[in-house]
Design a protein around this motif. Structure first.
Motif, PDB file in Angstrom:
ATOM      1  N   ILE A  82       0.858  -1.176   0.000  1.00 18.23           N
ATOM      2  CA  ILE A  82       0.000   0.000   0.000  1.00 18.23           C
ATOM      3  C   ILE A  82       0.898   1.232   0.000  1.00 18.23           C
ATOM      4  O   ILE A  82       2.022   1.170   0.496  1.00 18.23           O
ATOM      5  CB  ILE A  82      -0.952  -0.048   1.223  1.00 18.23           C
ATOM      6  N   VAL A  86      -2.221   6.722   1.662  1.00 22.78           N
ATOM      7  CA  VAL A  86      -3.552   6.158   1.906  1.00 22.78           C
ATOM      8  C   VAL A  86      -3.979   6.463   3.345  1.00 22.78           C
ATOM      9  O   VAL A  86      -3.158   6.440   4.266  1.00 22.78           O
ATOM     10  CB  VAL A  86      -3.544   4.631   1.650  1.00 22.78           C
ATOM     11  N   ALA A  91      -6.654   1.699   4.961  1.00 30.00           N
ATOM     12  CA  ALA A  91      -5.660   0.629   5.082  1.00 30.00           C
ATOM     13  C   ALA A  91      -6.125  -0.444   6.070  1.00 30.00           C
ATOM     14  O   ALA A  91      -5.987  -1.640   5.808  1.00 30.00           O
ATOM     15  CB  ALA A  91      -4.320   1.201   5.516  1.00 30.00           C
ATOM     16  N   ARG A  94      -8.775  -2.563   4.491  1.00 25.71           N
ATOM     17  CA  ARG A  94      -8.143  -3.464   3.520  1.00 25.71           C
ATOM     18  C   ARG A  94      -7.487  -4.650   4.222  1.00 25.71           C
ATOM     19  O   ARG A  94      -7.604  -5.793   3.789  1.00 25.71           O
ATOM     20  CB  ARG A  94      -7.119  -2.670   2.729  1.00 25.71           C
TER      21      ARG A  94
END
Length: 129
Positions: A82, A86, A91, A94
């Motif tokens: 990543i 972000v 995150a 995810r």
């Protein structure tokens, strides 16, 4: 808050030549449960965790026979990565949805550092508190 603000930037990484012994030594010295294996350009090519090593030792029954084997052999290859810009909440979502506990953070493709799920949870609690 973005990942760049919470990333562990000073955690060492492993190379393609690093051994299981190297991984265990670095995990111990830095008290960190996972390390990223990078190629010559510092691009993440694998992630090895304490759990990966423990499962291998359990199956083999002998840590000493693994000590000089390449850490990359037991790492998760082509790890999800990543970028540092972000949002922490994105995150964490995810990571939770994919079952990840460790996530390498990159700029374009090169390593910036690593985050753990608990880092992101803590960052979110601090951000609202």
């Amino acid at each position: 808050m973005i990942l760049r603000e919470v990333v562990h930037a000073h955690i060492p990484y492993l190379t393609e030549q690093s051994t299981i012994r190297d991984a265990i030594d670095k995990m111990d010295v830095y008290q960190f449960p996972a390390l990223v294996v990078v190629d010559q350009e510092r691009r993440p090519i694998g992630v090895i965790t304490e759990g990966d090593i423990s499962r291998t030792v359990s199956m083999r029954g002998d840590l000493l026979s693994l000590a000089e084997e390449p850490a990359l052999r037991y790492a998760t290859r082509d790890p999800e990565v990543i970028t540092g810009d972000v949002e922490v909440s994105e995150a964490l979502h995810r990571m939770l949805s994919s079952g990840l506990t460790v996530l390498p953070v990159v700029d374009e493709v090169n390593m910036l550092g690593i985050v753990l799920r608990v880092d992101l949870m803590q960052a979110m609690l601090l951000d609202v508190g």
